[in-house]
Design a protein around this motif. Sequence first.
Motif, short mmCIF file in Angstrom:
data_model
loop_
_atom_site.label_atom_id
_atom_site.label_comp_id
_atom_site.label_asym_id
_atom_site.label_seq_id
_atom_site.Cartn_x
_atom_site.Cartn_y
_atom_site.Cartn_z
N SER A 22 -1.19 -14.11 5.39
CA SER A 22 0.08 -13.09 5.51
C SER A 22 0.45 -13.36 7.11
O SER A 22 -0.08 -13.34 8.12
N GLN A 24 2.76 -11.18 8.32
CA GLN A 24 3.08 -9.66 8.72
C GLN A 24 1.97 -8.91 9.25
O GLN A 24 0.81 -9.24 9.24
N LEU A 27 -0.47 -2.74 8.88
CA LEU A 27 0.20 -1.69 8.58
C LEU A 27 -0.54 -0.49 9.40
O LEU A 27 -1.52 -0.36 9.52
N ARG A 32 1.23 2.90 5.66
CA ARG A 32 0.24 2.67 4.47
C ARG A 32 0.52 4.02 3.52
O ARG A 32 0.64 3.88 2.34
N LEU A 35 3.91 3.55 1.82
CA LEU A 35 3.68 2.11 0.78
C LEU A 35 3.09 2.88 -0.49
O LEU A 35 3.46 2.47 -1.75
N SER A 111 11.37 -5.26 1.92
CA SER A 111 10.24 -5.49 2.73
C SER A 111 9.93 -7.01 3.21
O SER A 111 8.88 -7.37 3.88
N THR A 195 1.71 -8.00 -5.21
CA THR A 195 2.15 -8.24 -3.86
C THR A 195 1.91 -6.87 -2.97
O THR A 195 1.57 -7.02 -1.65
N ARG A 196 2.20 -5.69 -3.36
CA ARG A 196 2.16 -4.62 -2.58
C ARG A 196 0.52 -4.17 -2.45
O ARG A 196 0.38 -3.84 -1.38
N ARG A 198 -1.61 -6.37 -2.16
CA ARG A 198 -2.10 -7.41 -1.07
C ARG A 198 -1.88 -6.69 0.13
O ARG A 198 -2.57 -6.98 0.97
N ARG A 199 -0.74 -6.11 0.27
CA ARG A 199 -0.09 -5.86 1.69
C ARG A 199 -1.04 -4.86 2.02
O ARG A 199 -1.23 -4.21 3.45
#
Length: 276
Positions: A22, A24, A27, A32, A35, A111, A195-196, A198-199
């Motif tokens: 990643s 990015q 967070l 967080r 999200l 995002s 994906t979310r 994972r973030r």
Amino acid sequence: MFSRVSVDAAVRSWIRPDRPPSTQPPLSSAERRGLWVEITIVLLVTFGLSGLSSVLSLAESLATPGGLADQAVALNTSRAENQFIDFARQLLGVLRLVAWGALGLYLLWRSGVGPKAVGFGRSIRRPDATQGVGLAVLIGVPGLGLYLIARAVGANLTVAPSTIEEYWWRLPALLLWAIANSCAEEILVVAYLITRLRRLGWSENSSLLASALLRGSYHLYQGFGGGIGNVVMGLVFGRYWQKTGRLWPLVIAHALIDGVSFVGYAALRGRVGWIP
């Protein structure tokens, strides 16, 4: 020939895949929370709410006298007595699913994760179609067998893929439902949710399991066979996406499975004795 070491390594890479790198930044606590709020809202608007409704439907079926196999559920039904209003409502249902998928893509894009990044770019490569057909066979044939076994042992309702009247628009509408179902489910349940997660720092296996359980939950209205079968489908589809980053094969496979089921049932119902 493949060596045992290379085979073992390949198996381990599928069982415990590495997370993609990643770029990015981490967070913050507020990000967080934001999200998690986004994921909760999206799921409550879409398939999460469908999952809760399916749990209630299964509980109602279990409380009904007689076994699950003595009960029936239809996937695609007429929505009005007037065929033109029925057709319009069918199209609205398809549009709702398309909007669900578009919502997932939009939120990912906002995002910084565009459609191409999740394997849903404009172009469909030849391997996408080939692998989509392969996945459809891999899931569809055992899935039919699981349904028949589950129904035989009383763990599943009798599923009628379509009870729409024989209007001129029935087959096109069923194909549109198949395409819309596949797009909405694979975009939201696989690409968006994994994906979310994972973030948020979830591991590949944890996010895969969450995705598969969500997929199984909103099929529980069909019975335990439908739920378990879709959990397995979710594990296979989710892992494929995690390893390849290609979403088109999943959409193609899902559309083929639903399309063959919907159209095949509509064409053979009343002509083949073992089809209810």
